[in-house]
Design an enzyme around this catalytic site. Structure first.
Site: not given
Ligand code: GLC
Length: 742
Positions: A269
């Site tokens: 993430d």
């Molecule tokens: C965010 C979310 C994730 C997302 C990523 C990119 O913090 O937790 O679901 O795809 O970062 O935006």
């Protein structure tokens, strides 16, 4: 920048093709020859890469892209949010949208709405449509779908997920995965695993036993990998067993790559990686979004400071990290690139097509859940009403903007009031009153709604104006619920309670006193308390339904579509009717969150402790009636390992054609480990004309009877008696039949 780098790659590609030594018959280097088996191409490309090139493809080079190998003509990877539609293009190194004018998209309904259809064909249509939009926007990885289990009604991101039951989520995620990937776009199933709340999301450490982990929290991820064939998975932010989920020995190496044989890429993430040594040894393959003491703010070398960048190269050069582990990561990323960016067999995709708008409308309408409908308030008969009162901020509020990373720049969003106006035309008068003020935010990451929701009237004045209108109308449609503001349905924060915000309860009660021809339509991604449930004749859950929300809602309100949605999660009467809260096992302050309720999530808790829900898991009414016959078992006793066949006749005994979701729950009457009273193990959505009867058949396979014995670390099928319950919801069982496994 993107176009330039693609051209560069193509030039390098042709140079590489010309100059490379190892060639296949067609005089093309093996790794470039799509006739060659994938693994052969991966090995050939790997053998040509330098140490620096290998490390470089394991981490981001911009906010949403990771490097390729220009010298070999291997292109970079582009990722994009999110589960409900393709996020607006952002600047190279920012979250802010870049202001392009060709990246508006169709916003599809939130995944709770998709789950609420209980219809795998809808999931396939959804995956096909969103996959075509991702492909057309030249994205290689779609950062979705999310399948975290609905453990608490307070979780800010439940709207992005598929409910409280592992079987429902497992069935509904697979077609989405398969259809997206047919476009040469990888899904990135998230957030693996145990990210069931937003409070302290980067820091909380989950304590949960293996039974709940394997029986409740993992199945949807396993189905996405084993049946869906997902090409990438996103690690969650939280800890599990003291290690961050983005580099977690147990979740990634033992279970995902070991037990499930996952051959794709584990993507962190954004900001989910925290340690180089753990990232190297505990299964992380591709690192995105890491904060590097401010260097990423515009600096070009910020990405070299990533955990899997220079620090990794240093360990490789000094010999404290092995090239064997490195190569395993590189193989996975190359496999992903060959499946997506370098896949020349991809369709071209499409954006904002009529088909995608139709898909959004069909899925949304099929996901709308009719919770209550007395005195025939719904459907509204336009030949008999002259004045329709529409009350509530959620009738007019744009809902595709906000809520975190799933926020979208939709080409169009039909709000409920717009949908109603389009459906009514001049057949009746529609008058609107605000009723309450909720969230007047009009921008997220640079995408503006264009709405000015400012309001000068007091709360009391707003209620008085709404009640006055309600008194004079033939029918009142109230649109309330939650929204995408922080501490509502929004990433990064949880709700503080089950109650409706903004004094909506007071308003609904006031309206119900002056007009009982009232329908309350809840727009939300979570369950809400309804203290007024006995004062209101009709209640609908309409979810966040995307670009076509208003048309879908109007289709159901006026009866063009007979509602057939079923709840993918329980609506409890009060918060402590939910297991996590009954045991005070959802703590805002404590960074160690023990899932004390274990297996007893959602209806499993309600069944075990005989708690009457407000509306049950699987509940959803229709404008027609369905009667069920007697459940019959082909054989009352089967040998262990054989299938059990159960059938039941279902009849449309009403006056309107409609769809019913016939649900199968199984009870294990005797087991050496404790099991929930019953568990969903099958569902069939059937269409019936008035008077029509269909025989619905379920095949109960041995795996569906098994439970996970965490001491033995294996799935066990125990002989003995079982009961199959068949019903219209987890509480509305219509027939049961017992059978025995010898
Ligand atoms: C965010 C979310 C994730 C997302 C990523 C990119 O913090 O937790 O679901 O795809 O970062 O935006």
């Amino acid at each position: 920048m993107k176009i330039f780098s693609k051209t560069l790659c193509l030039l390098a590609l042709s140079y590489a093709a010309a100059s490379c030594c190892q060639t296949s018959q067609t005089n093309v280097p093996v790794y470039l020859d799509e006739e060659q088996p994938l693994e052969i191409r991966v090995e050939d490309a790997l053998s040509r890469m330098t140490l620096e090139e290998k490390v470089k493809i394991l981490h981001a080079q911009s906010k949403f892209s990771s490097a390729g190998v220009p010298r070999l003509g291997i292109p970079e990877l582009w990722a994009t949010d999110g589960p409900h539609g393709i996020r607006a293009e952002v600047f190279w190194d920012e979250w802010e949208q870049a202001g392009w004018t060709n990246d508006s998209i169709v916003a599809f309904p939130a995944l709770t709405a998709l789950a609420a259809t209980w219809n795998e064909d809808m999931s396939a249509l959804y995956g096909k449509s969103i996959g075509e939009e991702a492909r057309f926007r030249e994205k290689d990885v779609l950062l979705g779908p999310g399948v975290n289990i609905y453990r608490t009604p307070l979780n800010g991101r439940n709207f992005e997920y598929m409910g409280e039951d592992p079987y429902l989520a497992s069935k509904m995620v697979v077609p989405y995965v398969q259809e997206v990937q047919k476009n040469g776009v990888a899904v990135c199933v998230k957030h693996y695993a145990l990210n069931n709340q937003e409070t302290n999301r980067h820091f909380y450490d989950v304590v949960v036993d293996d039974r709940a982990l394997y029986e409740i929290y993992l199945p949807a991820f396993k189905a996405a990998v084993r049946e869906g064939g997902a090409w990438s998975i996103m690690g969650a932010y939280n800890y599990y067993k003291g290690q961050h989920a983005c580099h977690n020995e147990y979740l990634l190496n033992d279970i995902l790559k070991g037990e499930w044989g996952f051959d794709g890429v584990v993507i962190s993430d954004w900001g989910g990686a925290h340690d180089t040594d753990e990232a190297i040894t505990n299964g992380l393959d591709l690192e995105f979004g890491t904060w590097t003491d401010g260097l990423t703010m515009g600096a070009t070398n910020g990405y070299d400071a990533y955990y899997l960048a220079d620090p990794y190269l240093k360990r490789l050069r000094e010999g404290s990290a092995t090239e064997e582990v490195l190569n395993e990561k590189v193989r996975r990323v190359l496999r992903l690139i060959f499946r997506t960016a370098m896949n020349t067999d991809k369709p071209f995709g499409s954006l904002c097509s009529p088909e995608h708008y139709d898909a959004a409308r069909t899925i949304a309408a099929e996901g709308i859940v009719l919770l209550k409908n007395e005195n025939d308030v719904l459907p509204v008969d336009l030949s008999s009403v002259k004045k329709i009162a529409v009350i509530g901020e959620n009738a007019v509020k744009i809902m595709t903007v906000g809520g975190g990373s799933s926020s979208l720049k939709a080409q169009h969003e039909c709000t409920p009031v717009e949908g109603l106006l389009a459906a009514v035309g001049d057949k009746a008068e529609i008058v609107y009153e605000r009723g309450y003020v909720g969230d007047v935010t009009d921008i997220f990451d640079g995408v503006a709604t264009g709405q000015d929701l400012s309001e000068s009237r007091s709360e009391d004045q707003l209620i008085a104006d709404a009640v006055k209108l309600a008194e004079s109308a033939d029918v009142v449609l109230f649109f309330g619920g939650l929204n995408k503001a922080a501490c509502q349905d929004c990433e990064g924060s949880d709700r503080f309670g089950l109650e409706l915000p903004y004094a909506q309860d007071k308003l609904i009660k006031a309206i119900s006193k002056v007009n009982d021809n009232l329908a309350v339509i809840i727009i939300s991604g979570n369950a809400v308390a309804m203290p007024w449930v006995n004062d209101v004749n009709a209640i609908v859950e309409a979810w966040y339904s995307g670009s076509q929300a208003g048309h879908a809602i109007a289709d159901v309100i006026f009866g063009k579509v007979n509602p057939s949605g079923k709840l993918p999660f329980t609506f409890p009467v009060k918060l402590t009717d939910n297991g996590a809260h009954a045991l005070d096992a959802y703590d805002r302050e404590d960074l160690s969150v023990e899932y004390k309720e274990g297996l007893y999530v959602g209806y499993r808790w309600a069944d075990k402790f005989d708690v009457e829900p407000l509306f049950a898991f699987g509940h959803g009414l229709s404008y027609t009636d369905f009667t069920y016959g007697e459940a019959k078992c082909a054989k009352a006793s089967v040998k262990a390992g054989a299938d059990v066949k159960v059938a039941i006749d279902v009849t449309n005994s009403g006056k309107m054609a409609g769809k019913e979701v016939v649900q199968l729950y199984i009870r294990d009457e005797e087991s050496y480990l404790e099991r929930p009273v019953k568990e969903l193990k099958g569902f069939r959505k059937i269409y019936l004309e008035p008077g029509e009867t269909k025989t619905v058949e379920f095949v109960i396979e041995p795996d569906m009877l098994k439970f996970f014995d965490d001491a033995k670390h294996e799935w066990v099928l125990e002989k003995g008696k079982f009961t199959a319950y068949i019903g219209a919801s987890s509480k509305d069982i219509r027939s049961e039949v017992s059978f025995e496994v010898r």
